[in-house]
Write a protein that holds these residues in place. Structure first.
Motif, PDB file in Angstrom:
ATOM      1  N   CYS A 105     -11.118 -59.016  -4.158  1.00 22.87           N
ATOM      2  CA  CYS A 105     -12.572 -59.140  -4.163  1.00 22.87           C
ATOM      3  C   CYS A 105     -13.054 -59.275  -2.731  1.00 22.87           C
ATOM      4  O   CYS A 105     -12.295 -59.674  -1.834  1.00 22.87           O
ATOM      5  N   MET A 106     -14.314 -58.898  -2.554  1.00 20.87           N
ATOM      6  CA  MET A 106     -14.909 -58.967  -1.233  1.00 20.87           C
ATOM      7  C   MET A 106     -16.216 -59.730  -1.351  1.00 20.87           C
ATOM      8  O   MET A 106     -17.117 -59.331  -2.089  1.00 20.87           O
ATOM      9  N   PRO A 107     -16.332 -60.836  -0.624  1.00 19.66           N
ATOM     10  CA  PRO A 107     -17.567 -61.623  -0.697  1.00 19.66           C
ATOM     11  C   PRO A 107     -18.736 -60.876  -0.074  1.00 19.66           C
ATOM     12  O   PRO A 107     -18.568 -59.826   0.546  1.00 19.66           O
ATOM     13  N   SER A 108     -19.910 -61.414  -0.221  1.00 25.20           N
ATOM     14  CA  SER A 108     -21.081 -60.845   0.429  1.00 25.20           C
ATOM     15  C   SER A 108     -20.961 -60.991   1.948  1.00 25.20           C
ATOM     16  O   SER A 108     -20.160 -61.786   2.452  1.00 25.20           O
ATOM     17  N   GLY A 109     -21.746 -60.220   2.654  1.00 23.64           N
ATOM     18  CA  GLY A 109     -21.684 -60.261   4.104  1.00 23.64           C
ATOM     19  C   GLY A 109     -20.476 -59.501   4.617  1.00 23.64           C
ATOM     20  O   GLY A 109     -20.043 -58.521   4.019  1.00 23.64           O
ATOM     21  N   ASP A 110     -19.923 -59.954   5.707  1.00 27.39           N
ATOM     22  CA  ASP A 110     -18.803 -59.260   6.353  1.00 27.39           C
ATOM     23  C   ASP A 110     -17.483 -60.010   6.212  1.00 27.39           C
ATOM     24  O   ASP A 110     -16.544 -59.766   6.967  1.00 27.39           O
ATOM     25  N   SER A 111     -17.412 -60.905   5.251  1.00 29.95           N
ATOM     26  CA  SER A 111     -16.168 -61.657   5.074  1.00 29.95           C
ATOM     27  C   SER A 111     -15.038 -60.735   4.641  1.00 29.95           C
ATOM     28  O   SER A 111     -15.276 -59.751   3.941  1.00 29.95           O
ATOM     29  N   PRO A 112     -13.809 -61.042   5.021  1.00 26.51           N
ATOM     30  CA  PRO A 112     -12.678 -60.195   4.637  1.00 26.51           C
ATOM     31  C   PRO A 112     -12.374 -60.325   3.152  1.00 26.51           C
ATOM     32  O   PRO A 112     -12.761 -61.288   2.498  1.00 26.51           O
ATOM     33  N   PRO A 113     -11.643 -59.372   2.602  1.00 26.82           N
ATOM     34  CA  PRO A 113     -11.314 -59.436   1.180  1.00 26.82           C
ATOM     35  C   PRO A 113     -10.289 -60.525   0.879  1.00 26.82           C
ATOM     36  O   PRO A 113      -9.552 -60.972   1.749  1.00 26.82           O
TER      37      PRO A 113
ATOM     38  N   ARG B 203       0.570 -54.448  -0.904  1.00 25.05           N
ATOM     39  CA  ARG B 203       0.456 -53.032  -1.269  1.00 25.05           C
ATOM     40  C   ARG B 203      -0.977 -52.592  -1.546  1.00 25.05           C
ATOM     41  O   ARG B 203      -1.231 -51.407  -1.680  1.00 25.05           O
ATOM     42  N   PHE B 204      -1.872 -53.546  -1.671  1.00 25.40           N
ATOM     43  CA  PHE B 204      -3.260 -53.228  -1.991  1.00 25.40           C
ATOM     44  C   PHE B 204      -4.142 -53.604  -0.804  1.00 25.40           C
ATOM     45  O   PHE B 204      -3.997 -54.690  -0.247  1.00 25.40           O
ATOM     46  N   THR B 205      -5.051 -52.707  -0.452  1.00 20.91           N
ATOM     47  CA  THR B 205      -5.979 -52.977   0.630  1.00 20.91           C
ATOM     48  C   THR B 205      -7.379 -52.603   0.186  1.00 20.91           C
ATOM     49  O   THR B 205      -7.637 -51.445  -0.166  1.00 20.91           O
ATOM     50  N   MET B 206      -8.250 -53.590   0.189  1.00 24.70           N
ATOM     51  CA  MET B 206      -9.655 -53.346  -0.163  1.00 24.70           C
ATOM     52  C   MET B 206     -10.453 -53.182   1.116  1.00 24.70           C
ATOM     53  O   MET B 206     -10.277 -53.938   2.071  1.00 24.70           O
ATOM     54  N   SER B 207     -11.321 -52.198   1.106  1.00 25.19           N
ATOM     55  CA  SER B 207     -12.171 -51.961   2.269  1.00 25.19           C
ATOM     56  C   SER B 207     -13.544 -51.525   1.784  1.00 25.19           C
ATOM     57  O   SER B 207     -13.754 -51.337   0.582  1.00 25.19           O
ATOM     58  N   ARG B 208     -14.461 -51.391   2.709  1.00 24.03           N
ATOM     59  CA  ARG B 208     -15.794 -50.954   2.333  1.00 24.03           C
ATOM     60  C   ARG B 208     -16.353 -49.976   3.349  1.00 24.03           C
ATOM     61  O   ARG B 208     -16.094 -50.092   4.532  1.00 24.03           O
TER      62      ARG B 208
END
Length: 126
Positions: free
Chosen positions: A50-58, A67-72
């Motif tokens: 999950c990724m919080p609001s703003g620019d916080s890291p996942p 093995r999993f990388t979340m990005s935006r």
């Protein structure tokens, strides 16, 4: 109304990689909490990251670390989920979901997310 549309799933051989995408409308990604889940046949829906609001890291579940990388992509209002070294155990429908802003770490419990995409099927098989 928030809408989420996942894409990028498919049939992949073990050891391969995929990048899933989730186009958001009705919500600016940085104003809410976005998460990725998956559900395998006969199993409960599982939180991946999950990724919080703003620019916080996942934030990642323990089983997803490595093995999993979340990005935006803020310009396209699209979160992504990169999965490497895929295993048949990763076969599932992958969903993205959104919720109101939470603090950190963001939650990985499905019941706090109120908008869901239709899911994209990932099948890992030789």
């Amino acid at each position: 109304q928030v809408q989420l549309v996942e894409s990028g799933g498919g049939l992949v051989q073990p050891g391969g990689s995929l990048r899933l995408s989730c186009v958001l409308s009705g919500l600016f990604m940085s104003y809410g909490t976005i998460a990725w889940f998956r559900q395998a046949p006969g199993k409960e829906r599982e939180g991946i990251s999950c990724m919080p609001s703003g620019d916080s890291p996942p934030h990642y579940s323990d089983s997803a670390k490595g093995r999993f990388t979340m990005s935006r992509d803020n310009a396209k209002n699209t979160p992504h989920l990169q999965i490497t070294n895929l295993d048949p155990e990763d076969t599932a429908v992958y969903y993205c979901a959104s919720a109101s802003p939470f603090g950190t770490p963001c939650p990985l419990a499905p019941d706090v997310y109120n908008s869901w995409g239709q899911g994209t099927q990932v099948t890992v098989s030789s």
